[in-house]
Design an enzyme around this catalytic site. Structure first.
Site, PDB file in Angstrom:
ATOM      1  N   HIS A  48       0.484  -1.268   0.254  1.00 36.76           N
ATOM      2  CA  HIS A  48       0.566  -0.151   0.242  1.00 36.76           C
ATOM      3  C   HIS A  48       1.202   0.975   0.296  1.00 36.76           C
ATOM      4  O   HIS A  48       1.689   0.788   0.435  1.00 36.76           O
ATOM      5  CB  HIS A  48      -0.794  -0.301   1.003  1.00 36.76           C
ATOM      6  CG  HIS A  48      -1.986  -1.384   0.830  1.00 36.76           C
ATOM      7  ND1 HIS A  48      -2.639  -0.905   1.620  1.00 36.76           N
ATOM      8  CD2 HIS A  48      -2.078  -2.295   0.372  1.00 36.76           C
ATOM      9  CE1 HIS A  48      -4.241  -2.201   1.774  1.00 36.76           C
ATOM     10  NE2 HIS A  48      -3.564  -2.899   0.586  1.00 36.76           N
ATOM     11  N   GLU A  50       0.743   3.611   1.622  1.00 35.27           N
ATOM     12  CA  GLU A  50       1.220   4.707   3.038  1.00 35.27           C
ATOM     13  C   GLU A  50       2.971   3.851   3.928  1.00 35.27           C
ATOM     14  O   GLU A  50       3.344   4.232   4.244  1.00 35.27           O
ATOM     15  CB  GLU A  50      -0.042   4.433   4.654  1.00 35.27           C
ATOM     16  CG  GLU A  50      -0.894   5.316   3.377  1.00 35.27           C
ATOM     17  CD  GLU A  50      -2.286   3.994   2.479  1.00 35.27           C
ATOM     18  OE1 GLU A  50      -3.011   4.850   2.618  1.00 35.27           O
ATOM     19  OE2 GLU A  50      -1.520   3.505   2.072  1.00 35.27           O
ATOM     20  N   CYS A  76      -6.380   2.144   4.552  1.00 34.98           N
ATOM     21  CA  CYS A  76      -7.820   1.597   5.302  1.00 34.98           C
ATOM     22  C   CYS A  76      -6.776   0.849   6.402  1.00 34.98           C
ATOM     23  O   CYS A  76      -6.165   1.716   7.178  1.00 34.98           O
ATOM     24  CB  CYS A  76      -7.104  -0.131   4.523  1.00 34.98           C
ATOM     25  SG  CYS A  76      -5.426  -0.850   4.857  1.00 34.98           S
ATOM     26  N   CYS A  79      -2.749   0.489   6.984  1.00 31.29           N
ATOM     27  CA  CYS A  79      -2.071   1.755   7.004  1.00 31.29           C
ATOM     28  C   CYS A  79      -2.430   2.910   8.090  1.00 31.29           C
ATOM     29  O   CYS A  79      -1.825   3.040   8.572  1.00 31.29           O
ATOM     30  CB  CYS A  79      -2.284   2.502   5.644  1.00 31.29           C
ATOM     31  SG  CYS A  79      -1.704   1.311   4.300  1.00 31.29           S
TER      32      CYS A  79
END
Length: 160
Positions: A48, A50, A76, A79
């Site tokens: 991801h 992040e 999410c 993260c």
């Protein structure tokens, strides 16, 4: 958010799910990342934007300015927790994640570590630009990452 959108556009150009993240201290960008691994058959969920940006974050302990995150898609839960654990004081996101977004959730039922962390969350900044990238991803038949998901349906149902 400009740089986060550039990161997302770069991910899209590589066939990745178009999400970008920028970490800022004061007015200085200290790390950036774009989604990686979404092209794999099963999708690599640790890539991801992040997480990529947090991996790129170097030191900065001497800088007392709070860490702020600018992300093109609402983080999410994974993260969100990672950003909190890094002392992030503000999360700003462009487009809401109706399937897995955690930044705008009610934290009152969570453990104290997550519930009591001082955090400001703002959503909708540059939403239209992020939506444009997300729609481009799902309109390309080569991209099947979460294609039949609630998030994909939400993205494709949004007016331009």
């Amino acid at each position: 958010m400009d740089e986060a959108l550039r990161q997302a556009a770069a991910a899209l150009a590589q066939g990745e799910f178009p999400v970008g993240c920028v970490l800022v201290r004061g007015e200085r960008i200290v790390a950036a990342g774009a989604r990686r691994g979404s092209r794999a058959a099963a999708g690599r969920e640790l890539g991801h934007a992040e997480m990529v940006a947090l991996e790129a974050l170097s030191g900065g302990a001497e800088d007392p300015a709070p860490l702020r995150a600018f992300v093109t898609l609402e983080p999410c839960l994974m993260c969100f927790a990672a950003l909190l654990l890094h002392g992030t004081s503000e999360i700003v996101f462009a487009f809401e994640d109706v399937m897995g977004g955690a930044a705008s959730m009610d934290r009152t039922a969570l453990a104290p570590l997550y519930r009591e962390a001082p955090l400001r969350v703002r959503g909708g900044l540059r939403r239209r630009e992020s939506l444009r990238l997300l729609k481009a991803f799902y309109r390309d038949p080569r991209n099947d990452y979460w294609r039949e998901s609630l998030l994909a349906r939400h993205i494709l149902s949004q007016p331009a």
